[in-house]
Design a protein around this motif. Structure first.
Motif, short mmCIF file in Angstrom:
data_model
loop_
_atom_site.label_atom_id
_atom_site.label_comp_id
_atom_site.label_asym_id
_atom_site.label_seq_id
_atom_site.Cartn_x
_atom_site.Cartn_y
_atom_site.Cartn_z
N GLY A 255 30.58 -22.61 61.23
CA GLY A 255 31.50 -23.14 62.40
C GLY A 255 30.52 -23.30 63.69
N GLY A 256 29.76 -22.14 63.48
CA GLY A 256 28.82 -22.29 64.72
C GLY A 256 27.65 -23.49 64.70
N LEU A 257 27.28 -23.66 63.45
CA LEU A 257 26.20 -24.65 63.39
C LEU A 257 26.84 -26.02 63.49
CD1 LEU A 257 24.09 -23.62 60.21
CD2 LEU A 257 23.53 -23.90 62.63
N ARG A 258 28.02 -26.17 62.79
CA ARG A 258 28.94 -27.45 63.12
C ARG A 258 28.90 -27.84 64.71
NH1 ARG A 258 32.53 -26.59 60.09
NH2 ARG A 258 31.82 -27.86 58.09
N ALA A 259 29.47 -26.67 65.59
CA ALA A 259 29.41 -26.96 66.74
C ALA A 259 27.99 -27.27 67.43
CB ALA A 259 30.01 -25.50 67.50
N VAL A 260 26.99 -26.89 66.97
CA VAL A 260 25.77 -27.19 67.64
C VAL A 260 25.29 -28.70 67.31
CG1 VAL A 260 23.47 -26.89 67.10
CG2 VAL A 260 24.88 -24.82 67.69
N ALA A 261 25.67 -29.13 65.97
CA ALA A 261 25.39 -30.42 65.45
C ALA A 261 26.50 -31.39 66.29
CB ALA A 261 25.71 -30.53 64.20
N GLU A 262 27.55 -31.24 66.40
CA GLU A 262 28.47 -32.02 67.23
C GLU A 262 28.34 -31.98 68.63
OE1 GLU A 262 32.45 -30.53 66.21
OE2 GLU A 262 32.45 -31.38 64.11
N ALA A 263 27.65 -31.04 69.01
CA ALA A 263 27.17 -31.00 70.63
C ALA A 263 26.44 -32.13 70.97
CB ALA A 263 26.79 -29.61 71.20
N SER A 264 25.72 -32.63 70.00
CA SER A 264 24.60 -33.66 70.25
C SER A 264 25.00 -34.92 69.37
CB SER A 264 23.20 -33.16 69.92
OG SER A 264 23.22 -32.84 68.40
N GLY A 265 25.85 -34.98 68.90
CA GLY A 265 26.38 -36.35 68.07
C GLY A 265 25.63 -36.38 66.67
N GLY A 266 25.23 -35.26 66.31
CA GLY A 266 24.71 -35.19 64.87
C GLY A 266 25.61 -34.59 63.88
N GLU A 267 25.03 -34.27 62.87
CA GLU A 267 25.91 -34.03 61.40
C GLU A 267 25.51 -32.68 60.95
OE1 GLU A 267 26.67 -35.98 57.16
OE2 GLU A 267 25.95 -37.28 58.65
N PHE A 268 26.47 -31.88 60.52
CA PHE A 268 26.12 -30.55 59.87
C PHE A 268 26.46 -30.75 58.51
CE2 PHE A 268 28.46 -27.05 58.10
CZ PHE A 268 27.46 -25.93 58.04
N VAL A 269 25.81 -30.16 57.51
CA VAL A 269 25.66 -30.26 56.24
C VAL A 269 25.36 -29.00 55.59
CG1 VAL A 269 24.52 -31.26 54.06
CG2 VAL A 269 24.92 -32.56 56.06
N ARG A 270 26.25 -28.29 54.69
CA ARG A 270 25.91 -27.20 54.06
C ARG A 270 24.79 -27.37 53.06
NH1 ARG A 270 30.05 -22.98 53.88
NH2 ARG A 270 29.12 -22.56 51.96
N ALA A 271 24.02 -26.49 52.90
CA ALA A 271 22.79 -26.69 51.97
C ALA A 271 23.26 -26.53 50.38
CB ALA A 271 21.53 -25.65 52.10
#
Length: 329
Positions: A255-271
């Motif tokens: 959840g925290g990583l998804r929020a970081v990525a979305e804050a800049s318009g990026g994408e979160f991916v689970r490894a």
């Protein structure tokens, strides 16, 4: 110094089929001639022998094969404009990345993923590496020398940043310092971590990068269940314990990583979602990005000389047309 060479020399084994082609052509032409003689077909035209025709066809095939090998001789200057993408990897080297819930460890998997992308980078692309734990440091500045990058990447471990913790904000701000003032649109930052942002400012730092036009993509390493952190003490392996003596279990903060990525318009991916998640992210989101024009000038290139082989091929065909008579012509 100019020298004659074949640009596609690796194709030469196909030329070994030429004797087979010659034999098949001779067999077919000889059989056709015997059939004509057997059934009394006569012609006033002068017809070459099967051997002569098969050799002529083989010569045409040989010249065509040599054309296919792309002969080149001499050099010329051509104008070029070099373009590329800047990729900055922020790699978490805190001790939580030693957890073995991803084999062989989270850190080893992250290094493998980075290497899988640098192997695909195109001419003109640059890569940089920021390592971080409780603080961040530039391990590899942006460089075109991807061989040196790969060598330095292999040296990364959890001892390079002695301060404990996981400060995502420090890593992202350090990456921002590497970005050229006019290259934000052609730069991407990739955050590789388990997401345990103990400082809690990662989302704010991602917003700062977004304001500068830089997108942050995040890859999360670990599982929801988590894993114990393996350490080595006095030559023996054991699990990391907290102040109360309990074994530490590190979990992925998706959840925290998804929020970081979305804050800049990026994408979160689970490894753990696919074998090579960073390569997939690179092909879908990073490769189509706008490329930076960083150099222009002239390059020396070998001059194609296939015309030297096409000319005798054409003369052979014209010779056949000129000497043929009647229906054969």
């Amino acid at each position: 110094m100019s020298e004659f060479l074949f640009a596609e020399a690796q194709r030469w084994p196909w030329l070994l089929l030429l004797p087979v082609f010659t034999g098949l052509a001779y067999a077919m032409l000889a059989q056709k001639q015997r059939g004509a003689e057997r059934y009394g077909a006569t012609s006033q035209d002068r017809v070459p022998s099967p051997l002569g025709r098969s050799l002529r066809l083989s010569l045409l095939a040989l010249l065509g094969g040599l054309c296919w090998l792309d002969p080149r001789y001499g050099e010329e200057l051509v104008p070029v404009e070099r373009r590329g993408l800047d990729l900055i990897f922020c790699l978490d080297t805190s001790r939580s990345m030693l957890a073995a819930d991803m084999e062989p460890s989270r850190l080893a998997r992250a290094r493998q993923d980075i290497q899988s992308v640098t192997d695909e980078l195109q001419r003109g692309d640059r890569a940089g590496l920021v390592i971080f734990a409780g603080e961040a440091r530039v391990w590899v500045p942006l460089t075109h020398d991807l061989e040196s990058f790969a060598q330095l990447l292999g040296e990364v471990d959890t001892t390079l940043v002695p301060k404990g913790g996981t400060d995502l904000a420090a890593a992202l701000r350090k990456a921002k310092d590497l970005v050229l003032p006019d290259a934000a649109a052609t730069t991407a930052v990739v955050l590789l971590t388990d997401g345990e942002d103990l400082a809690g400012a990662g989302q704010q730092a991602a917003g700062e990068l977004a304001a500068a036009g830089i997108r942050v993509h995040a890859l999360g390493y670990g599982t929801k269940i988590g894993g114990k952190i393996t350490i080595e003490e006095n030559g023996k392996q054991s699990f990391l314990r907290d102040k109360q003596g309990e074994e530490v279990v590190s979990r992925l903060d998706a959840g925290g990583l998804r929020a970081v990525a979305e804050a800049s318009g990026g994408e979160f991916v689970r490894a753990d979602a696919m074998p090579l998640p960073l390569r997939e992210l690179y092909r879908k989101r990073l490769l189509p990005m706008q490329k930076r024009a960083f150099d222009s000038g002239e390059d020396k290139v070998r001059i194609p000389r296939y015309q030297w082989l096409l000319l005798p091929m054409l003369l052979l065909v014209l010779h056949d047309l000129w000497t043929a008579r009647g229906r054969r012509r």
